[in-house]
Design a protein around this motif. Structure first.
Motif, PDB file in Angstrom:
ATOM      1  N   GLU A 147       0.655  -1.267  -0.033  1.00  0.00           N
ATOM      2  CA  GLU A 147       0.115  -0.108  -0.009  1.00  0.00           C
ATOM      3  C   GLU A 147       0.797   1.428   0.276  1.00  0.00           C
ATOM      4  OE1 GLU A 147      -2.394  -3.453   1.716  1.00  0.00           O
ATOM      5  OE2 GLU A 147      -0.537  -2.544   2.150  1.00  0.00           O
ATOM      6  N   CYS A 166      -5.366   3.228   0.433  1.00  0.00           N
ATOM      7  CA  CYS A 166      -5.935   2.259   1.433  1.00  0.00           C
ATOM      8  C   CYS A 166      -7.459   2.073   0.947  1.00  0.00           C
ATOM      9  CB  CYS A 166      -6.036   2.708   2.917  1.00  0.00           C
ATOM     10  SG  CYS A 166      -4.659   3.236   3.676  1.00  0.00           S
ATOM     11  N   ASP A 171      -8.715  -0.594   6.960  1.00  0.00           N
ATOM     12  CA  ASP A 171      -7.498  -0.866   5.982  1.00  0.00           C
ATOM     13  C   ASP A 171      -6.386   0.236   6.441  1.00  0.00           C
ATOM     14  OD1 ASP A 171      -6.170  -2.480   4.286  1.00  0.00           O
ATOM     15  OD2 ASP A 171      -6.479  -1.135   2.855  1.00  0.00           O
TER      16      ASP A 171
END
Length: 212
Positions: A147, A166, A171
């Motif tokens: 990410e 995200c 997340d």
């Protein structure tokens, strides 16, 4: 969790700041300009490649700018179509494009991907302080987090700016823990992007330079 406006870095009401808890590893680090700049230059060449913007990069001319602008308008155009449109030979366009790719003026295809359309609608920026002796190790660990899509070296209070994408707030919490869990990270100040007001662009500077 306190939310306020981080005017010192993002001078816009479109950025909300989330103060993370401090994550320390037993030692404190003094951050000042003399300490940051040498490590910044070292970090930008972390993997042995010349940093973008270095004097070793090829300087573009007006022909390159015309080619780049045409490719910006139609990224899927062919070399033959470019040559016909710009009044250049096919060999000239082909060699120019190859040279631009070799010099990093043309980046990889993933630069054109849209994170929100891929299921990652949240973009966050983490101003991160690191323990200076562990700087290279921190960068190596950040590379292992999918990410984390971009990292910049900074001057000033923060050492690096980490850009992440995200899926949702849960997340984001998970990714934040991963960044804070990197050995050598002291703390992060996380700003959530509320919207992209001006998408990334370089065509305006190419057009301006052509007019000079």
């Amino acid at each position: 969790m306190v939310v306020d406006i981080r005017t010192s870095l993002f001078r816009s009401a479109s950025w909300a700041r989330v103060d993370d808890s401090v994550h320390r590893h037993g030692t404190s680090t003094v951050h000042d300009e003399q300490q940051n700049f040498p490590n910044l230059s070292r970090m930008l060449n972390i993997d042995g490649r010349p940093p973008l913007g270095s004097c070793s990069m090829r300087t573009v001319d007006d022909t390159d700018r015309r080619i780049l602008l045409a490719m910006t308008e139609n990224p899927r155009t062919t070399i033959v179509a470019l040559a016909e449109r710009l009044g250049l030979s096919r060999n000239t366009v082909q060699s120019r494009v190859a040279a631009l790719e070799a010099s990093s003026a043309l980046q990889g295809y993933d630069r054109r991907l849209h994170a929100a359309s891929l299921g990652y609608p949240l973009t966050v920026f983490m101003v991160t302080q690191v323990d200076q002796p562990h700087l290279e190790h921190v960068i190596a660990q950040l590379r292992e987090i999918p990410e984390v899509v971009q990292v910049h070296g900074l001057s000033g209070q923060g050492d690096i700016l980490v850009r992440c994408v995200c899926r949702d707030t849960d997340d984001l919490y998970r990714v934040s823990k991963l960044v804070l869990g990197c050995d050598g990270v002291i703390r992060t100040d996380t700003s959530l992007a509320m919207g992209e007001l001006i998408p990334f662009r370089l065509a305006p500077v190419l057009e301006r330079d052509l007019e000079r």
